[in-house]
Design a protein around this motif. Structure first.
Motif, PDB file in Angstrom:
ATOM      1  N   MET A  62      -5.694   1.214  -6.904  1.00 40.60           N
ATOM      2  CA  MET A  62      -5.335   0.743  -5.568  1.00 40.60           C
ATOM      3  C   MET A  62      -5.574  -0.753  -5.427  1.00 40.60           C
ATOM      4  SD  MET A  62      -3.873   2.827  -3.782  1.00 40.60           S
ATOM      5  CE  MET A  62      -3.314   4.207  -4.770  1.00 40.60           C
ATOM      6  N   ASN A  63      -6.038  -1.391  -6.510  1.00 44.10           N
ATOM      7  CA  ASN A  63      -6.281  -2.825  -6.394  1.00 44.10           C
ATOM      8  C   ASN A  63      -4.991  -3.546  -6.042  1.00 44.10           C
ATOM      9  OD1 ASN A  63      -8.952  -2.773  -6.821  1.00 44.10           O
ATOM     10  ND2 ASN A  63      -8.852  -3.183  -9.025  1.00 44.10           N
ATOM     11  N   GLY A  64      -5.112  -4.518  -5.155  1.00 44.18           N
ATOM     12  CA  GLY A  64      -3.930  -5.279  -4.778  1.00 44.18           C
ATOM     13  C   GLY A  64      -3.131  -4.610  -3.687  1.00 44.18           C
ATOM     14  N   ASP A  65      -3.490  -3.367  -3.345  1.00 50.23           N
ATOM     15  CA  ASP A  65      -2.787  -2.692  -2.258  1.00 50.23           C
ATOM     16  C   ASP A  65      -3.407  -3.148  -0.939  1.00 50.23           C
ATOM     17  OD1 ASP A  65      -1.506  -1.070  -0.498  1.00 50.23           O
ATOM     18  OD2 ASP A  65      -1.963   0.803  -1.540  1.00 50.23           O
ATOM     19  N   ASN A  66      -2.636  -3.900  -0.160  1.00 48.26           N
ATOM     20  CA  ASN A  66      -3.218  -4.395   1.091  1.00 48.26           C
ATOM     21  C   ASN A  66      -2.893  -3.492   2.273  1.00 48.26           C
ATOM     22  OD1 ASN A  66      -0.551  -4.948   1.499  1.00 48.26           O
ATOM     23  ND2 ASN A  66      -0.905  -6.981   2.400  1.00 48.26           N
ATOM     24  N   ARG A  67      -2.481  -2.273   1.980  1.00 45.42           N
ATOM     25  CA  ARG A  67      -2.118  -1.366   3.072  1.00 45.42           C
ATOM     26  C   ARG A  67      -3.303  -0.475   3.447  1.00 45.42           C
ATOM     27  NH1 ARG A  67       3.075   1.419   0.620  1.00 45.42           N
ATOM     28  NH2 ARG A  67       1.491   1.883  -0.949  1.00 45.42           N
ATOM     29  N   ALA A  68      -3.622  -0.437   4.728  1.00 42.53           N
ATOM     30  CA  ALA A  68      -4.723   0.408   5.181  1.00 42.53           C
ATOM     31  C   ALA A  68      -4.217   1.840   5.336  1.00 42.53           C
ATOM     32  CB  ALA A  68      -5.275  -0.103   6.505  1.00 42.53           C
ATOM     33  N   VAL A  69      -3.093   1.960   5.999  1.00 43.62           N
ATOM     34  CA  VAL A  69      -2.565   3.275   6.320  1.00 43.62           C
ATOM     35  C   VAL A  69      -1.072   3.306   6.023  1.00 43.62           C
ATOM     36  CG1 VAL A  69      -2.146   4.905   8.184  1.00 43.62           C
ATOM     37  CG2 VAL A  69      -4.254   3.579   8.173  1.00 43.62           C
ATOM     38  N   VAL A  70      -0.633   4.377   5.411  1.00 46.66           N
ATOM     39  CA  VAL A  70       0.783   4.538   5.122  1.00 46.66           C
ATOM     40  C   VAL A  70       1.212   5.942   5.539  1.00 46.66           C
ATOM     41  CG1 VAL A  70       2.553   4.545   3.314  1.00 46.66           C
ATOM     42  CG2 VAL A  70       0.553   3.041   3.099  1.00 46.66           C
ATOM     43  N   ALA A  71       2.311   6.018   6.281  1.00 46.48           N
ATOM     44  CA  ALA A  71       2.919   7.330   6.548  1.00 46.48           C
ATOM     45  C   ALA A  71       4.316   7.293   5.953  1.00 46.48           C
ATOM     46  CB  ALA A  71       2.977   7.600   8.050  1.00 46.48           C
ATOM     47  N   GLU A  72       4.648   8.316   5.186  1.00 45.55           N
ATOM     48  CA  GLU A  72       5.973   8.371   4.566  1.00 45.55           C
ATOM     49  C   GLU A  72       6.684   9.631   5.013  1.00 45.55           C
ATOM     50  OE1 GLU A  72       5.041   8.221   0.414  1.00 45.55           O
ATOM     51  OE2 GLU A  72       4.659   6.056   0.435  1.00 45.55           O
ATOM     52  N   ALA A  73       7.808   9.461   5.685  1.00 44.00           N
ATOM     53  CA  ALA A  73       8.649  10.582   6.138  1.00 44.00           C
ATOM     54  C   ALA A  73       7.797  11.691   6.761  1.00 44.00           C
ATOM     55  CB  ALA A  73       9.469  11.130   4.969  1.00 44.00           C
ATOM     56  N   GLY A 129       9.748  12.542  11.122  1.00 43.07           N
ATOM     57  CA  GLY A 129      10.106  11.566  10.103  1.00 43.07           C
ATOM     58  C   GLY A 129       9.610  10.170  10.439  1.00 43.07           C
ATOM     59  N   VAL A 130       8.300   9.993  10.394  1.00 37.06           N
ATOM     60  CA  VAL A 130       7.723   8.688  10.707  1.00 37.06           C
ATOM     61  C   VAL A 130       7.404   7.937   9.412  1.00 37.06           C
ATOM     62  CG1 VAL A 130       5.690   7.513  11.662  1.00 37.06           C
ATOM     63  CG2 VAL A 130       6.787   9.358  12.937  1.00 37.06           C
ATOM     64  N   ASP A 131       7.936   6.725   9.306  1.00 38.31           N
ATOM     65  CA  ASP A 131       7.585   5.829   8.212  1.00 38.31           C
ATOM     66  C   ASP A 131       6.828   4.651   8.806  1.00 38.31           C
ATOM     67  OD1 ASP A 131       8.910   6.853   5.707  1.00 38.31           O
ATOM     68  OD2 ASP A 131      10.621   6.826   7.093  1.00 38.31           O
ATOM     69  N   LEU A 132       5.673   4.372   8.204  1.00 35.85           N
ATOM     70  CA  LEU A 132       4.796   3.395   8.840  1.00 35.85           C
ATOM     71  C   LEU A 132       3.854   2.799   7.807  1.00 35.85           C
ATOM     72  CD1 LEU A 132       3.881   2.583  11.781  1.00 35.85           C
ATOM     73  CD2 LEU A 132       2.176   4.368  11.579  1.00 35.85           C
ATOM     74  N   GLU A 133       3.633   1.478   7.939  1.00 36.49           N
ATOM     75  CA  GLU A 133       2.612   0.849   7.107  1.00 36.49           C
ATOM     76  C   GLU A 133       1.760  -0.043   7.994  1.00 36.49           C
ATOM     77  OE1 GLU A 133       4.938   0.282   2.837  1.00 36.49           O
ATOM     78  OE2 GLU A 133       3.884  -1.395   3.767  1.00 36.49           O
ATOM     79  N   ILE A 134       0.465   0.111   7.879  1.00 31.22           N
ATOM     80  CA  ILE A 134      -0.434  -0.762   8.632  1.00 31.22           C
ATOM     81  C   ILE A 134      -1.286  -1.511   7.612  1.00 31.22           C
ATOM     82  CG2 ILE A 134      -2.367  -0.831  10.253  1.00 31.22           C
ATOM     83  CD1 ILE A 134      -1.047   1.667  11.576  1.00 31.22           C
ATOM     84  N   LYS A 135      -1.283  -2.830   7.722  1.00 25.67           N
ATOM     85  CA  LYS A 135      -1.984  -3.653   6.734  1.00 25.67           C
ATOM     86  C   LYS A 135      -3.480  -3.707   7.006  1.00 25.67           C
ATOM     87  CE  LYS A 135       1.163  -7.415   6.633  1.00 25.67           C
ATOM     88  NZ  LYS A 135       2.179  -6.807   7.411  1.00 25.67           N
TER      89      LYS A 135
END
Lengths: 288, 285
Positions: free
Chosen positions: B1-12, B30-36
């Protein structure tokens, strides 16, 4: 059916070390057909005051006259009083407990001894007044949305056919749409002739609806008048911890910066008129 | 997960309440979401739009009917991640009274770390740090019963902080508070985000609380319908009204002035910003 408060003082736990004065020499009259907004910070005595309007609380000193009847008088018909002055508490849906919407709304009139054949008529009428479709009648209250549930609680009070409706923060916790809906119903009830007393934290909300505002702080009335008169006292309102409407805040701030604008505006449209009128006469208007 | 700056991810992400997908009620479709990491996000939307359901997915209180949710890289469907997800993503709810478990503030805050089996001396340190972070250190021996709504919510936030979370998810934490209490909670959240770098996901009905967020996400009927900085979201006054949302007064005023040809900046969203903007405009050449 006017309600008159004469020098009303109320102490919680009088005569004990934890005695707290919740109301301090409150004098006011609520006229027939009026829409009165009651505002004040948390702990200012708003909820204590409205419980005096239907005799749930009686003054430690002073008196409350409802249609001339003293709520402290021996033999006062408190049952009739509570029917005439309907009180809707904060988060009234917490008190919804019957199995169906119908049963819940019918609870009040049943207790009043309303004949069975009239109860259904009253339930239908009350549901219509708050915009609940008949199809919800046999449903469990717990299947409803927050806004619908609150309207069920309101309908339960309306089914007693009160003349005065007293609401404690009727929009608390609702989303903007739910707020608009319930405020619309309250406005229409007032237009049908009901006297309304509404407690609110949201000054923008009461400013739009109320004929008159009463501001409480530490159990005392510190200000009373039309919404325009009250909001013109922005500094006083802020000093007691009330959040004055953005529109008022902005006009005051502009005024401080030397803009010759009115500070007693209440609506977005009025603010827009004032600001665009001034801007049009400045360079911003000239270069358009 | 190094380098992944995403805190939360929702995919479909799909969530259906009820026995199965065909007869249940679909809350998320069907929620797609990324929170940094470090982001301060506000989620707004009318009742029934799926906001609260989404929040409950972010710390595995609910699991996807289909699709997936990753919290700092951890898939919520993997049971082995459960405790670590709950610790990483702290949750604060609407009603402060329902969240209090102890009769003394500091015991209430200690409840979470105690359950994690942390050593007593470290718990004491964490409790004291957490109470300080929310400005409630003077109330550590008080009974929660005597606190105001805003103070209770700050204690609830301290309880989450004592778990050392990386993200805090708050589901309408200010809905039951008076203006003073709301302000206390909002200031606390802004400080935790800025000073401690905690990611904040704040679900609210109060549009004016969203104007300082890094990003505003609008939900409607189980979908994300809009996402962007507040200036962008609040300039869509007509869309917001269509979704049953209120547009803050200042944004509506700016909109009306722009329509009349005054060049008011879209970035003015608070009273102070608008007053500055109007003064700039009236004196500019």
């Amino acid at each position: 059916m006017p309600i008159e408060l004469q020098h009303v003082t109320y102490d919680y736990m009088p005569g004990t070390p934890s005695q707290v004065r919740a109301l301090d020499d409150v004098c006011m009259t609520i006229q027939d057909g009026e829409f009165l907004g009651l505002i004040g910070p948390t702990g200012s005595g708003k909820s204590t005051l409205i419980q005096h309007l239907n005799g749930l609380l009686v003054p430690t000193s002073g008196r409350v006259l409802v249609d001339g009847l003293d709520t402290r008088a021996k033999g006062a018909d408190l049952r009739r009083l509570r029917q005439k002055v309907g009180l809707v508490f904060q988060y009234p849906e917490d008190q919804v407990f019957e199995e169906t919407v119908y049963e819940d709304i019918a609870f009040g009139p049943k207790n009043l001894g309303v004949p069975a054949e009239e109860i259904e008529e009253r339930v239908r009428e009350a549901m219509a007044l708050v915009g609940l479709p008949d199809s919800l009648m046999k449903r469990s209250p717990f299947e409803l949305s927050g806004g619908q549930l609150r309207r069920v609680a309101l309908a339960g009070v309306l089914a007693m056919r009160p003349e005065v409706l007293v609401l404690d923060e009727p929009t608390a916790g609702l989303d903007p749409l739910g707020k608009r809906e319930i405020l619309g119903h309250i406005r229409r009830l007032h237009e049908r002739g009901l006297t309304v007393v509404m407690v609110s934290h949201n000054m923008e909300e009461v400013a739009r609806l109320a004929d008159r505002l009463v501001v409480l702080d530490h159990g005392r009335i510190v200000l009373s008048g039309t919404p325009r008169e009250v909001f013109a006292q922005g500094e006083l309102l802020e000093s007691i911890g009330l959040d004055i409407p953005d529109v008022t805040k902005m006009m005051r701030e502009l005024r401080k910066r030397g803009w010759p604008v009115r500070t007693d505006v209440l609506t977005l449209e009025e603010a827009y008129e004032e600001i665009s009128r001034y801007l049009a006469g400045t360079k911003a208007g000239g270069v358009r | 997960m190094n380098g992944d700056n995403r805190a939360v991810v929702a995919e479909a992400l799909v969530h259906t309440y009820g026995p199965d997908e065909s007869s249940g009620v679909t809350a998320l479709s069907g929620v797609d979401l990324e929170i940094k990491r470090g982001e301060f996000v506000c989620i707004i939307g009318p009742n029934g739009s799926g906001k609260s359901t989404l929040a409950r997915h972010l710390n595995a209180l609910l699991l996807p009917t289909s699709g997936r949710v990753l919290v700092f890289g951890m898939d919520t469907r993997d049971e082995r991640n459960l405790w670590e997800i709950r610790r990483t993503a702290g949750m604060v709810f609407q009603n402060p009274d329902n969240q209090m478990v102890a009769t003394v503030v500091e015991e209430d805050v200690a409840f979470g770390p105690e359950n994690l089996g942390i050593k007593p001396e470290e718990i004491r340190q964490r409790v004291s740090d957490a109470l300080k972070a929310v400005g409630m250190e003077d109330f550590s021996r008080a009974s929660p019963h005597f606190l105001s709504g805003g103070q209770k919510q700050r204690v609830a936030i301290a309880g989450v902080l004592a778990m050392m979370p990386s993200v805090i998810v708050l589901d309408e934490p200010t809905a039951m508070l008076d203006p003073k209490g709301r302000k206390e909670v909002m200031e606390t959240l802004a400080r935790l985000n800025k000073e401690k770098g905690i990611t904040v996901v704040h679900i609210t009905h109060h549009m004016d609380e969203a104007v300082h967020a890094d990003r505003v996400i609008v939900m409607y009927e189980g979908k994300v319908v809009l996402s962007g900085p507040p200036t962008e979201v609040f300039s869509k006054t007509e869309d917001l009204a269509k979704w049953g949302l209120d547009v803050p007064f200042v944004a509506r005023l700016g909109d009306m002035l722009r329509k009349s040809g005054f060049e008011v900046s879209r970035s003015a969203l608070t009273v102070e910003e608008m007053v500055d903007e109007l003064c700039r405009l009236s004196s500019s050449t």
